[in-house]
Design an enzyme around this catalytic site. Structure first.
Site, PDB file in Angstrom:
ATOM      1  N   GLY A 181       0.826  -1.212   0.000  1.00 19.61           N
ATOM      2  CA  GLY A 181       0.000   0.000   0.000  1.00 19.61           C
ATOM      3  C   GLY A 181       0.855   1.255   0.000  1.00 19.61           C
ATOM      4  O   GLY A 181       0.617   2.203  -0.758  1.00 19.61           O
ATOM      5  N   ASP A 182       1.879   1.248   0.833  1.00 22.31           N
ATOM      6  CA  ASP A 182       2.803   2.390   0.875  1.00 22.31           C
ATOM      7  C   ASP A 182       3.604   2.524  -0.417  1.00 22.31           C
ATOM      8  O   ASP A 182       4.017   3.629  -0.774  1.00 22.31           O
ATOM      9  CB  ASP A 182       3.811   2.204   2.026  1.00 22.31           C
ATOM     10  CG  ASP A 182       3.293   2.752   3.347  1.00 22.31           C
ATOM     11  OD1 ASP A 182       2.530   3.729   3.322  1.00 22.31           O
ATOM     12  OD2 ASP A 182       3.656   2.198   4.393  1.00 22.31           O
TER      13      ASP A 182
END
Lengths: 412, 412
Positions: A181-182
């Protein structure tokens, strides 16, 4: 190799932690001048205080010396200049305004609403410099999200559906240790930034580029039509193997694991020959794909039984020799040391500004090779504020007295 | 919203399957004119024959009508024009040469060495058009890789280390259903392409951009210093929870699963209040982070016991109300229907050229919002060769007779 793709472009980098700094790391590798603005009151980017640190004695949980840098900052700070600036001070905002006037790009990853509160949002930047591209990376988008809006990677993984594409039905969701996600959001942010730069170079007008971690990862999940596949009876959680592509999946060998991907007749027949069962190539259960899918469990058992007592290297060599795609499953430590990946500079040795290249440590490179341009991350991470005077003096034309006053006032 | 970022740029798209077409899909959404070149002899891009298909009766395993399109092509073909061209025919290569002369970008994802054999590699394109950016996406890089060099997504996942960042020590590697190897490489390819376009706009010279699936995914893995973390005793495979960040991880509720991420004191104390144990906030085992890490198993058990008999929605609401970041774990079907993601156009309804928007199906959008430009994938996928005559006539200026001759000769 004399000129990098983004040479001449100035990026004002207001990011911290991982997602934002990874975006500006890529822009730096591509040749932009990245000026990292850090808060002097808090010790700068929080990543500077992420254990472990690189010390004179090697890796350690704690700093030995005030100048010891965290591995996070050594990785993410490369090809960036560090300028300290207190953005809560009106004089600090004036310095930032001068930086924005000199910039082609601003990148920030504050929580939604913070740039407006600080008085440094896109509207403010556009007034100063209509040409500037202003990129925001946030958990749920520039307008904010539901609930607490705290966009930690595991929260984003949970909401995006990605955790339910691994494992088998009935099993718990699968959390990835790699913070996808990051890491995916900054890739889209760089794409949006560069597209907007192409447009600004053409039209003279920049704009706001707004990328959300949730949207980025969900969009990636939506590249595969998981619900359409399930509707026609192709479940997406099938554990280590994929019966509809049999023989296909992960198998245990004596000393590790390997992946075999042999969905076509040619690959599958090669796999049968590799496990010393050429007699099964013409077997009605395995000759054609429909048969293999119907008898996937039996086929996968045959392969598992054969592989179990052999070395990974032996098993992979046998499959490959018979034309069936196979590869060992590596852990990250081995994977980042792949000779081809190293030769292509996709992963590089990590350098410390004081100790030089630290042979044992590896760090992400820019995995984009260009025939006529360099994309190497070749300058080590800066100390906090290392470039403050140089940037304010050379880029903004501030005199020594003015810089001295700002330092005394605690603005820098 | 009148002008898109890449308006005026022409992309000649020689890609098939997933990785390449996803790269050109993004370029199309950003406003480039994408001309998809397909082989008339093989029925075009193999994705056209990926089950399932959209038929007049909805989704089906098989076509009902020759014009029924695969979901894969409906998703990946949007905002592209389809031109048929036989590249093994010398006349076909001449048409391609004219396309390359008119292009700003060429993207291809043939296996390493194929463009050289076909006589359409970067050197050839550069001779025709020194300004062109020529982007290659391959399994192991433009120079080829080890073994069979077959770069299926699961092979790339295995080699990259990513499979060993999920699950727990001793467990089998974790294969993701989401083809992250196929999907990450095109993101870097688009970044490299756009950076090279910025440079070409400035210098008048294009170049070769070379992205490998293995390098891209391994580079992403190398964003986290997994081996440095392991060296100081922070194992990267810890299963559903992360003891060093406790309370942190995935927990089962009555009707599903949820993620809780509460590593700070404030978050952790909120989580204890949410599970109706405010008495434990001051407990020496849980008050500070060191204690929580040492007593992670006990803390995670407390949370698991409390959550087990409650609904996911109730559990998440309780954590959120007490300031502890939490979210339900969704499957892809639910995730791609998130209202905020839909509102931002990061995932969009899928349209068929004959049936229009099919409300039940969702597809990836461009997860990049721009204040002054549109990035919507708003034109449905083309039929094979739908734009052949228009592109050859309008863009290349071929007369009707010439097009007719090429059609008769089987070149188109």
């Amino acid at each position: 190799m004399s000129e990098r793709p983004l040479q001449g472009k100035v990026v004002v980098d207001l990011t911290t932690a991982l997602a934002g700094p990874y975006a500006t790391l890529l822009l730096g590798g591509l040749g932009a001048r990245v000026i990292k603005v850090e808060n002097p009151d808090t010790g700068g980017d929080a990543s500077r205080n992420n254990s472990p640190y690189l010390t004179a004695d090697g890796l350690g949980v704690r700093r030995q010396d005030a100048d010891d840098m965290s591995v996070s900052m050594l990785v993410r700070g490369r090809n960036k200049e560090s300028v300290t600036l207190n953005l809560k001070d009106p004089q600090g905002r004036e310095v930032l305004a001068d930086l924005v006037r000199a910039a082609d790009v601003v990148v920030e990853n504050y929580s939604a609403g913070v740039t407006a509160r600080l008085g440094i949002d896109h509207e403010w930047a556009r007034e100063l410099n209509p040409r500037v591209v202003y990129t925001s990376i946030s958990g749920f988008g520039a307008q904010g999200g539901p609930g607490s809006g705290k966009a930690m990677d595991t929260i984003i993984q949970a909401l995006s559906g990605v955790m339910m594409t691994a494992g088998a039905p009935g099993e718990p969701p699968v959390r990835f240790g790699l913070p996808v996600g990051d890491l995916v959001a900054p890739l889209y942010a760089v794409i949006g930034t560069l597209a907007a730069v192409v447009q600004a170079d053409r039209t003279g007008r920049g704009q706001h580029v707004d990328v959300s971690m949730l949207g980025a990862l969900t969009s990636l999940v939506a590249c595969e039509p998981f619900d359409a596949l399930e509707e026609i009876g192709l479940p997406t959680r099938t554990g280590p193997t994929v019966p509809r592509l049999a023989p296909f999946g992960i198998f245990a060998a004596r000393d590790g694991w390997l992946a075999l991907c042999a969905p076509t007749n040619s690959f599958a027949h090669g796999a049968l020959r590799a496990i010393e069962r050429p007699d099964l190539v013409g077997d009605p259960r395995f000759a054609e794909r429909d048969g293999r899918v119907a008898n996937a469990a039996a086929l996968h058992d045959l392969i598992a039984d054969w592989a179990r007592d052999r070395d990974v290297a032996t098993v992979c060599a046998a499959f490959t020799a018979h034309g069936a795609p196979a590869a060992e499953v590596r852990d990250p430590r081995a994977a980042v040391r792949d000779p081809l990946v190293a030769q292509r500079g996709e992963v590089v040795p990590l350098a410390d500004p004081r100790f030089g290249t630290v042979a044992e440590l590896r760090a992400t490179g820019v995995p984009i090779r260009m025939s006529d341009s360099d994309t190497t991350l070749d300058r080590p991470a800066p100390r906090l504020g290392q470039h403050t005077e140089a940037v304010l003096g050379e880029l903004l034309g501030y005199g020594e007295d003015r810089i001295e006053d700002l330092l005394k006032a605690g603005v820098l």
